[in-house]
Design a protein around this motif. Sequence first.
Motif, PDB file in Angstrom:
ATOM      1  N   TRP A 128       0.830  -1.212   0.000  1.00  0.00           N
ATOM      2  CA  TRP A 128       0.000   0.000   0.000  1.00  0.00           C
ATOM      3  C   TRP A 128       0.855   1.248   0.000  1.00  0.00           C
ATOM      4  O   TRP A 128       0.425   2.320  -0.433  1.00  0.00           O
TER       5      TRP A 128
ATOM      6  N   GLU B  37     -13.420  -3.187  -4.278  1.00  0.00           N
ATOM      7  CA  GLU B  37     -13.357  -3.480  -2.851  1.00  0.00           C
ATOM      8  C   GLU B  37     -12.555  -2.435  -2.078  1.00  0.00           C
ATOM      9  O   GLU B  37     -12.803  -2.181  -0.893  1.00  0.00           O
ATOM     10  N   VAL B  38     -11.578  -1.810  -2.764  1.00  0.00           N
ATOM     11  CA  VAL B  38     -10.733  -0.815  -2.098  1.00  0.00           C
ATOM     12  C   VAL B  38     -11.564   0.360  -1.603  1.00  0.00           C
ATOM     13  O   VAL B  38     -11.273   0.951  -0.560  1.00  0.00           O
TER      14      VAL B  38
ATOM     15  N   TRP C 116     -12.630  -0.070   1.961  1.00  0.00           N
ATOM     16  CA  TRP C 116     -11.637  -0.251   3.015  1.00  0.00           C
ATOM     17  C   TRP C 116     -11.604   0.975   3.926  1.00  0.00           C
ATOM     18  O   TRP C 116     -11.748   2.111   3.465  1.00  0.00           O
TER      19      TRP C 116
ATOM     20  N   THR D 145      -2.614  -8.001   7.938  1.00  0.00           N
ATOM     21  CA  THR D 145      -3.534  -6.933   8.312  1.00  0.00           C
ATOM     22  C   THR D 145      -2.802  -5.592   8.372  1.00  0.00           C
ATOM     23  O   THR D 145      -1.594  -5.536   8.612  1.00  0.00           O
TER      24      THR D 145
END
Length: 264
Positions: free
Chosen positions: A75, A94-95, A98, A207
């Motif tokens: 990222w 999907e981002v 987040w 994560t």
Amino acid sequence: MIAIRTVLLLSLLIIVTLIMLPLQLLGLAFDLKLRRYLPRYWHKVACFALGIRVRVHGRLEGKRPLMLAVNHCSWTDILVLSSVADVAFIAKMEVSEWPIFGTLAKLQKSIFIRREEKRSSGEQVNDIAARMAAGEIVVLFPEGTTSDGNRLLPIKSSLFGAAAMAVPLAPEGVVHVQPVAIAYTGIHGMPMGRFHRPLVSWPGDVTLGPHLAGLLKVAAIDVDVCFGTPIAYTKDSNRKRVSATVESDIRRMLLSKLLGRTIE
């Protein structure tokens, strides 16, 4: 000392965010050019706060329309590339959902696509082509996922469809595709090898919280951004051939920086 430094740097980032956020929202609301270049300054501050030092090799192509094809490790690639160029990213839908990243992506007006919905793929590609034709620099991560930072995964030629769709909209009938390599090469001023590269690489099963905490603890990462030779994409270009050339160029630049020697 690490905790104090972390608090101070994050406080700096929060203050800068509070100052820039209203301006960026205004730029998005009225589609002002401000929205294109303001994120670059925010990302420079973010890299400083995380202790990421960016070194640039080569030059960003000045001609438009322009698509950057970039390898993807973490990222932090978003922070690094956005700190040196005014860009818009192509990201999976999907981002947008987040926490934190989704909000930042929307503020940068990223282009969200649903890869699994073939019915809407044509509309999505048209949107990307229109943004490029309007002069925006669009970033594509053609691997389709993140790597471990030590190698380049096979890239997907189908993702270059947006470049083909933008050709008819280009004033001169040419879309410029520029290979770019991002290589994480140093930690605390020393060469970074395979042992330390997981500190920055971000595979899907890691994560965000622990990964961010690890970066803040290190706070001294060197990264090289290499701009390669642009490829002219025209109506006569072969997408697979262009894809193969891009893959070869990115791999060569990436390995040259990781290994510390020229790769032909």
